[in-house]
Design an enzyme around this catalytic site. Sequence first.
Site, PDB file in Angstrom:
ATOM      1  CG  PHE A   1     -11.771   9.612  16.126  1.00 55.81           C
ATOM      2  CD1 PHE A   1     -12.392  10.537  16.957  1.00 55.81           C
ATOM      3  CD2 PHE A   1     -11.566   9.945  14.797  1.00 55.81           C
ATOM      4  CE1 PHE A   1     -12.811  11.763  16.465  1.00 55.81           C
ATOM      5  CE2 PHE A   1     -11.977  11.165  14.292  1.00 55.81           C
ATOM      6  CZ  PHE A   1     -12.600  12.084  15.122  1.00 55.81           C
TER       7      PHE A   1
ATOM      8  CB  SER B   1      -0.943   0.011   1.207  1.00 59.81           C
ATOM      9  OG  SER B   1      -1.897  -1.017   1.107  1.00 59.81           O
TER      10      SER B   1
ATOM     11  CG  HIS C   1      -4.220  -8.197   5.343  1.00 64.05           C
ATOM     12  ND1 HIS C   1      -3.436  -8.865   4.422  1.00 64.05           N
ATOM     13  CD2 HIS C   1      -4.031  -6.874   5.103  1.00 64.05           C
ATOM     14  CE1 HIS C   1      -2.795  -7.984   3.667  1.00 64.05           C
ATOM     15  NE2 HIS C   1      -3.147  -6.771   4.047  1.00 64.05           N
TER      16      HIS C   1
END
Length: 497
Positions: free
Chosen positions: A279, A110, A328
């Site tokens: 968060f 990625s 995954h």
Amino acid sequence: MKTPLVALLLACSASYAWAETDFPQKNNRWFEAAEAEIESKLAQQPITKPAKNIILMIADGNGISTNYATRIFQGQQNGLLGEENVLPQETFPHSALVKTYNVNAQTPDSAGTGTAFHSGVKTKAGVLGVDETLNVGDCSAVESASIASIAEVMAAEGKAVGIISTASLTDATPASAYAHVASRRFEDDSDLPEGCDVPDIAAQLIEQIKNGTIDVAFGGGQRHMLPESRKTIEGTAGNRKDGRNLIEEAKALGVSYAWNEASFNNLDPSADKLVLGVFAAGHMQYEYDRKDQPSLADMVKWTIEALQDNENGYYLTVEGGRVDHANHAGNLYRALTDGVAFAEAVAVAKEMTSDQDTLIIVTADHAHTLSFNGYCGRGTPINGLCMAIDNNGVKHTNKMHLMLDGKPYSVASYLNGPGSILTEENNWFGTRSVLSQEEATDPDFKQQSLLPTPSETHSGEDVAVYARGPWAHLFDGTVEQNYIFNVMNHAASAKER
């Protein structure tokens, strides 16, 4: 001897009267829908105005197979058989296939893919914001290998910039929008090798807020921003060894800070112009498990409301990061619920913008090894066991379709992953267990896979890109992933035609 129908069609063809042919199927719903689609396509005109706003939305790991499964899953959740459902991005008028490989990897990572679409060049797996001349981990070459990201380009042109992810803000895909490092693993200073004087990814995030590149950032990753002496929202210690509290540093710059759903709801998009929302200690929760955190759609809605007041427009990158993580884990249910959450965010972006001034691009960074088995009847739960085709109807027969071993099987499985039927206890030999539909559709079920790996891997196959708005028609055919950057840059800088 030709049948009367064939003779009729040949006669019509000879007189160039195909359009007026009285096809016996002309009132069939499928035929009528295709004719309506042609009329819609003929009415489309390329939009060649400059794009004031650009939104790039990435469902991490959402290859063609995951997108297909999400389409059916959302449809079935809404009471349909599933296949007839249309995801919001699938309504966009332009699309293409995207080649995702890194320069040194057939199956991509990625960081390399994120750098491609955010910066316009393909590079090595595992690096961010640098070209292929850099060897992974070599901090000394970062400065000479660094390349400009679309966020940096758009900010320099006076546009506001937002970055949203359900993963950590320091994870590969969101970080590829702003960071320049020799390894995606350098998320905080505790990860840096001795002698590396390039700031870690979290430190670069705060610096990019400070220098005016980033206006809004929402996601996870508290542990990378807090010193070891401070606790994250989850009660775990921060990772930073340099003693820096990057959240406090951001607040000192005048940044409004949110850490849970309540504080997020207290933000004012008309007043809070520099915003950081972090968060979770690491990645945000899966949508299925989400508590006390804003949804991806909520974060997109708030950010568009905040950025749209900029007279020069905005650039927004949005990642549904946990689609990838669930794949995954071999946990298709959570991949699909996060896929639906991403689709809802796409719908919000579409509803809040005009295709006359906003280019929206929806894509994935790479695919996974998810595949589909057997011959299943319509309406079979896409995350469940295959039900037989009904030769006398449309919906499945409600009977399990069996393989030659006499056992039912899941519609979807992975080619590798933690759910492998091959186990070390059996000397890497395995047999399939007998599953019930209840077991297979449980949210915690790990899909059966073939080859054993601790984490299911990416796949090298193409992904789709969907686009609407100015210059969206440039997406056509099969393109290299870095081409996405060039389309965005062209759309933002093009003169009206």
